[in-house]
Design an enzyme around this catalytic site. Sequence first.
Site, mmCIF file in Angstrom:
data_model
loop_
_atom_site.group_PDB
_atom_site.id
_atom_site.type_symbol
_atom_site.label_atom_id
_atom_site.label_comp_id
_atom_site.label_asym_id
_atom_site.label_seq_id
_atom_site.Cartn_x
_atom_site.Cartn_y
_atom_site.Cartn_z
ATOM 1 C CG HIS A 178 -7.859 -5.521 -6.105
ATOM 2 N ND1 HIS A 178 -6.897 -4.375 -4.971
ATOM 3 C CD2 HIS A 178 -9.211 -6.044 -6.200
ATOM 4 C CE1 HIS A 178 -7.857 -3.878 -4.908
ATOM 5 N NE2 HIS A 178 -9.290 -4.435 -5.267
ATOM 6 C CG MET A 225 -1.724 -1.294 1.170
ATOM 7 S SD MET A 225 -3.081 -1.069 2.469
ATOM 8 C CE MET A 225 -2.033 -1.888 4.221
ATOM 9 C CE LYS A 246 -1.754 -7.221 -4.624
ATOM 10 N NZ LYS A 246 -2.786 -6.246 -5.135
ATOM 11 N NE ARG A 263 -9.524 -0.849 1.553
ATOM 12 C CZ ARG A 263 -10.245 0.197 0.895
ATOM 13 N NH1 ARG A 263 -10.719 1.357 1.128
ATOM 14 N NH2 ARG A 263 -10.853 -1.296 -0.128
ATOM 15 C CB CYS A 276 -0.913 1.055 -8.736
ATOM 16 S SG CYS A 276 -1.111 2.162 -8.692
ATOM 17 N N GLY A 314 -9.036 -7.916 -2.389
ATOM 18 C CA GLY A 314 -9.902 -6.922 -2.984
ATOM 19 C C GLY A 314 -11.126 -7.319 -1.638
#
Length: 333
Positions: free
Chosen positions: A166, A13, A134, A229, A95, A207
């Site tokens: 993700h 992150m 990723k 997160r 990203c 995700g």
Amino acid sequence: MTEFKNVFAVAPMIDWTDRHCRYFHRQISRQALLYTEMVVADAIIHGPRERLLGHDAAEHPLALQLGGSDPVKLAEAVRIAESYGYDEINLNVGCPSDRVQSGTFGACLMLTPETVAGCIAAMKAVSTAPVTVKCRIGVDEQEPEEALPALITRVLDAGADAIWIHARKAWLKGLSPKENREIPPLDYEIVYRMKQRWPDVFIGINGGIRTLDEAASHLAHVDGVMLGRAAYQNAAVLADVDHRFFGAPAPEPDWPALCERMMAYAERHIAGGGRLQHVARHMVGLFTGLPGARRYRQILSTDAAKSGAGPEVLAAAFAAVDFTGAEQEAVSA
């Protein structure tokens, strides 16, 4: 990463998973796979390498995530990173930020799987660590059922050792990075189908995963699960990871001992010219929902940011939390 099986990871992150964050997370889980922030290949080649790549030995197992789209530059970045001893090298193909798009890498690479394959082949040629990807399930108007397997096929042919997915599309125009983490609908089933299609390949999922129970349910279908997160904003969730996913004895978190270790770490960082806030900012969400957590957050958010703040601020913050009360509430719940 030495074994691609039942992996629990904390997601890379930007602005969050720096070396101080990772050291902190490692004090809570000894076995979760940790990731660096995405580091751009050009920055490694031309920038301050120790600041970008340096880490504490305690952080392992540790993966380096790279950003870039030039095979030559990515290979050079991998060569430079070799001496830092990362356990995995990961290429960011997910990203969606404007900065990443302007450099023609990240999620926009899903539009050119042949470029990704070239990057992976170049990285594999010089890396002694596993090289992984990723990605998202697609971008913009792509049809994920076509775009995702096309990318996977290409990168596996190029030698990729594992794929992290993700489970959302990325919309390169019209959505902010934050919105791209929340608005595109999750499609876990397509990730499961990729695992069914490639049963001998490590497929990990990322995700919208909020709890360890959810993580465990995904591991019935894929090889690895990645929290972002949810792990950062309430790092206490990591306290049960080693037991749930790696067979360690059931945990009895020793929060005072954690405080002492982080105080010692902060003291070393400050002695080297750093500030307490560099460390403390990652610890703010540790005790979310526990008695005294509000005062704990206040102390770390205000006192740790003051000029000259020292490790004693961490001690004051931990002292505000009623661990006994938290245990009693847990028993009576």
